[in-house]
Design an enzyme around this catalytic site. Structure first.
Site, mmCIF file in Angstrom:
data_model
loop_
_atom_site.group_PDB
_atom_site.id
_atom_site.type_symbol
_atom_site.label_atom_id
_atom_site.label_comp_id
_atom_site.label_asym_id
_atom_site.label_seq_id
_atom_site.Cartn_x
_atom_site.Cartn_y
_atom_site.Cartn_z
ATOM 1 N N LYS A 1 8.540 10.372 9.252
ATOM 2 C CA LYS A 1 7.281 11.052 8.930
ATOM 3 C C LYS A 1 6.146 10.279 9.595
ATOM 4 C CE LYS A 1 4.022 10.485 6.310
ATOM 5 N NZ LYS A 1 2.976 10.842 7.294
ATOM 6 N N GLU B 1 5.557 -3.469 5.720
ATOM 7 C CA GLU B 1 4.597 -4.301 6.468
ATOM 8 C C GLU B 1 3.206 -3.721 6.252
ATOM 9 O OE1 GLU B 1 5.131 -7.267 7.620
ATOM 10 O OE2 GLU B 1 7.141 -6.975 6.844
ATOM 11 N N CYS C 1 -3.585 -4.717 12.587
ATOM 12 C CA CYS C 1 -3.344 -5.488 11.361
ATOM 13 C C CYS C 1 -3.539 -6.966 11.645
ATOM 14 C CB CYS C 1 -1.943 -5.219 10.846
ATOM 15 S SG CYS C 1 -0.691 -5.543 12.088
ATOM 16 N N GLU D 1 -9.816 -5.803 3.655
ATOM 17 C CA GLU D 1 -9.481 -5.328 5.003
ATOM 18 C C GLU D 1 -10.405 -4.164 5.370
ATOM 19 O OE1 GLU D 1 -5.799 -3.146 5.918
ATOM 20 O OE2 GLU D 1 -5.498 -4.498 7.603
HETATM 21 P P1 NAD Z 1 -1.728 4.161 5.575
HETATM 22 O O1 NAD Z 1 -1.161 3.273 4.537
HETATM 23 O O2 NAD Z 1 -2.868 5.006 5.214
HETATM 24 O O3 NAD Z 1 -0.586 5.159 6.109
HETATM 25 C C1 NAD Z 1 0.628 4.685 6.635
HETATM 26 C C2 NAD Z 1 1.678 5.779 6.533
HETATM 27 O O4 NAD Z 1 1.960 6.028 5.159
HETATM 28 C C3 NAD Z 1 1.231 7.115 7.112
HETATM 29 O O5 NAD Z 1 2.301 7.714 7.780
HETATM 30 C C4 NAD Z 1 0.852 7.906 5.877
HETATM 31 O O6 NAD Z 1 0.918 9.292 6.056
HETATM 32 C C5 NAD Z 1 1.886 7.420 4.898
HETATM 33 N N1 NAD Z 1 1.550 7.602 3.476
HETATM 34 C C6 NAD Z 1 0.316 7.634 2.908
HETATM 35 N N2 NAD Z 1 0.433 7.794 1.576
HETATM 36 C C7 NAD Z 1 1.760 7.846 1.300
HETATM 37 C C8 NAD Z 1 2.517 7.991 0.111
HETATM 38 N N3 NAD Z 1 1.928 8.107 -1.096
HETATM 39 N N4 NAD Z 1 3.870 7.990 0.183
HETATM 40 C C9 NAD Z 1 4.487 7.858 1.383
HETATM 41 N N5 NAD Z 1 3.815 7.734 2.551
HETATM 42 C C10 NAD Z 1 2.480 7.723 2.508
HETATM 43 O O7 NAD Z 1 -2.050 3.231 6.831
HETATM 44 P P2 NAD Z 1 -2.725 3.628 8.230
HETATM 45 O O8 NAD Z 1 -4.162 3.945 8.027
HETATM 46 O O9 NAD Z 1 -1.882 4.636 8.924
HETATM 47 O O10 NAD Z 1 -2.580 2.268 9.047
HETATM 48 C C11 NAD Z 1 -3.472 1.201 8.926
HETATM 49 C C12 NAD Z 1 -2.902 0.143 8.002
HETATM 50 O O11 NAD Z 1 -1.640 -0.297 8.484
HETATM 51 C C13 NAD Z 1 -3.775 -1.100 7.952
HETATM 52 O O12 NAD Z 1 -3.841 -1.545 6.628
HETATM 53 C C14 NAD Z 1 -3.027 -2.088 8.832
HETATM 54 O O13 NAD Z 1 -3.300 -3.423 8.536
HETATM 55 C C15 NAD Z 1 -1.614 -1.710 8.542
HETATM 56 N N6 NAD Z 1 -0.706 -2.150 9.605
HETATM 57 C C16 NAD Z 1 0.133 -3.187 9.334
HETATM 58 C C17 NAD Z 1 0.983 -3.660 10.322
HETATM 59 C C18 NAD Z 1 1.920 -4.799 10.054
HETATM 60 O O14 NAD Z 1 2.822 -5.029 10.844
HETATM 61 N N7 NAD Z 1 1.756 -5.526 8.975
HETATM 62 C C19 NAD Z 1 0.973 -3.072 11.587
HETATM 63 C C20 NAD Z 1 0.101 -1.998 11.814
HETATM 64 C C21 NAD Z 1 -0.740 -1.549 10.818
#
Ligand code: NAD
Length: 554
Positions: A227, A308, A342, A439
């Site tokens: 997804k 992550e 991130c 963040e």
């Molecule tokens: P997000 O948490 O909003 O979404 C991530 C994914 O989760 C998306 O595909 C989203 O549709 C899905 N999602 C949202 N709610 C959900 C739920 N209730 N159940 C299941 N899936 C759900 O994050 P984002 O805005 O896409 O990405 C940015 C974030 O990701 C930042 O916090 C960044 O630090 C983090 N990030 C971390 C790493 C790492 O390796 N630690 C790498 C890249 C990004």
């Protein structure tokens, strides 16, 4: 450069590769494209023009190889020109979870039995295709998430690296043995697949993280319901095409664009979802963790979560650090891809003795950053969407109360309505201020003064996160202390804190930054397997061995 390949062309090209031989060669990181070379610049401009003609196409859900349409749609747009539609996607609802699971379960029956070498070869074929079409994929990333050329290329390069690295890692894991062979027995240790996994990536490394988590699962013999993020669905659909052209059987990856709390939540909760590979925000990661821990009716295993999450990453600039290098490192780490990594530096912790000089030089350096359309390759581009735009501007308003504004501090308006925010630096920020703790995930940096190295380390460790960090110092003793005491999953000494390379910098964070899965490292594939120990009696063991067995109570 081949912009589009037909399946026939792809087959001819792929059959010319000696995959078995490639698998035996050591992994090497993909070189970055040098866009100052005229041919590369021309190729990128051509790719942007060509991909520009494909914007706005409609993509289907792919479940068990079948293309499905839904009434609801997800519209992916260009953050630099929100009126420009990049792709129109079907929107899987919770009701599609059962169908996707059934397809993935069916495919698991055969895929889990495919020899690992064949699964690894699939990854190599996909990698070869992406390498062939590298500029094209860069262009998709520029349009869909607003990456400038170098940032887009780093994402595509990392995708290729994950494919190449995990293909070889799967072969290595397949050769695992038990540390001891008992006399009179053949002892084996096999890393077998887990089952069906949900892969839920973020939008910010929409190619590398999305593809990396997917193929790590797949090469180990699992099948997947993918997804993608709603902000980066088109690149996932293009990757799905690559996997299909590379010969992936139906149902091994099931592509379901959907809304997180709808379809995402439904696959996390499904009783047959064996594992969840997630990268994204802390809030969603914790929600998934909690939801996955709840045993559902009919569930016969404990779900595994690989999570992550976010970061609040610091760079310490010590009194004896190379100030020019530190300014460059902080600028690149804080404002590369507009702070939407991130690993981005969002806190510079600077020793009082060099504080004013650092702030002055940093201010000059950030003022040089030109903001504009990533397609025209500006250093700084838009943030991903309106929600992020409002959120970052909200933090800038808070920052004006909490610190002294050095650069930026406002939105930048363009005729196309892109989500541009000027690279923003605040100095004199308290270590516990909100902009020093939460963040922001945008182009905002807090500069914090420290009065000793002890204090600098204490500030660096004072958030709930623990993803990346860096220190600029010429003192061996301080570098060694940072190696011991700076609590982050990825620490960098005298260099920036972004730009982890597959193989060299296995990536994953401590504390609320995640489960420290170390993507691109030697332990990563273990997370997608379970180990099975098999002991076979072979002939009569010697009397001595039997005695030993008896003693051990085996
Ligand atoms: P997000 O948490 O909003 O979404 C991530 C994914 O989760 C998306 O595909 C989203 O549709 C899905 N999602 C949202 N709610 C959900 C739920 N209730 N159940 C299941 N899936 C759900 O994050 P984002 O805005 O896409 O990405 C940015 C974030 O990701 C930042 O916090 C960044 O630090 C983090 N990030 C971390 C790493 C790492 O390796 N630690 C790498 C890249 C990004």
């Amino acid at each position: 450069m081949a912009l589009e390949t037909t399946p026939d062309m792809a087959t001819t090209y792929l059959s010319s590769l000696d995959l078995a031989k490639i698998l035996q060669t050591p992994f090497v990181n993909e070189a970055f494209i040098d866009f100052s070379v005229a041919d590369n610049k021309r190729a990128m401009l051509e790719a942007l023009a060509e991909v520009g003609t494909e914007l706005g196409r409609e993509y289907d859900l792919v479940i068990g190889g079948n293309r499905l349409k839904t009434a609801g749609k997800i519209i992916s747009t260009n953050p630099a020109r929100p009126g420009q539609v990049v792709g129109i996607h079907q929107r899987a609802g919770a009701e599609h979870a059962a169908e996707a699971m059934a397809a993935a379960q069916k495919a698991f029956q055969s895929w889990s039995r495919v020899p690992v070498v064949e699964r690894a070869e699939l990854l190599l074929r996909a990698s070869a295709m992406i390498r062939e079409r590298r500029f094209e994929f860069c262009a998709w990333l520029t349009y869909e998430v607003g990456k400038n050329w170098a940032e887009a290329d780093a994402d595509v390069g990392e995708t290729i690296d994950f494919l190449e690295f995990y293909a070889r890692e799967a072969m290595r894991l397949d050769k695992a043995t038990t540390p001891i062979q008992l006399p009179g027995e053949r002892n084996q240790l096999r890393y077998i697949p887990l089952g069906v996994g949900a892969v839920i990536p973020p939008w910010n490394f929409p190619f590398a993280i999305m593809a990396g988590m997917t193929v790590a699962a797949v090469v180990c013999g699992n099948t997947v319901i993918l997804k993608p993020s709603m902000d980066a669905t088109t690149i996932a659909a293009r990757f799905m095409n690559v996997l299909e052209e590379a010969g992936m059987p139906d149902g091994v990856v099931n592509l379901c664009a959907g809304v997180g709390p709808e379809f995402g939540s439904a696959i996390v909760a499904h009783p047959q979802t064996r594992f969840i590979a997630f990268t994204g925000s802390k809030a969603v990661g914790l929600e998934i963790h909690e939801q996955a821990a709840k045993t559902q009716v009919g569930q016969i295993f404990i779900k595994r979560t690989i999570l992550e999450m976010g970061g609040k990453d610091s760079i310490i600039v010590d009194a004896d650090g190379d100030l020019d290098a530190a300014v460059e490192g902080v600028a690149a780490s804080a404002f590369g891809f507009n702070g939407q990594k991130c690993s981005a530096c969002s806190r510079a912790i600077v020793d009082a003795s060099v504080y004013e000089a650092f702030c002055e030089r940093l201010q000059e350096r950030i003022a040089e950053l030109k903001v504009g359309d990533p397609a025209a390759n500006f250093a700084a581009g838009p943030v991903i969407n309106e929600k992020a735009y409002e959120k970052v501007l909200g933090y800038i308003a808070i920052g004006k109360e909490e610190g002294v504004l050095l650069n930026g501090g406002a939105a930048i308006e363009t005729a196309e309505g892109g989500y541009y925010i000027a690279p923003t630096v605040f100095k004199d920020v308290a270590p516990t201020a909100r902009i020093a703790q939460e963040e922001i995930f945008g182009p905002v940096l807090a500069v914090i003064k420290s009065h000793s190295f002890d204090e600098a380390l204490a500030i660096a460790n004072n958030t709930e996160y623990g993803l990346t960090g860096a220190i600029y110092s010429k003192s061996r003793e301080k570098l060694d202390r940072a190696s011991e005491e700076f609590q982050v999953g990825n620490l960098y000494l005298n260099r920036k804190c972004t730009g982890a390379m597959v193989g060299a910098h296995p990536f994953g964070g401590f504390n609320m930054s995640g489960t420290d899965s170390k993507a691109g490292g030697p332990d990563y594939l273990l997370l997608f397997t379970q180990a099975k120990s098999i002991a076979e009696k072979i002939g009569r063991a010697s009397a001595k061995a039997e005695k030993q067995e008896e003693k051990m109570g085996i």
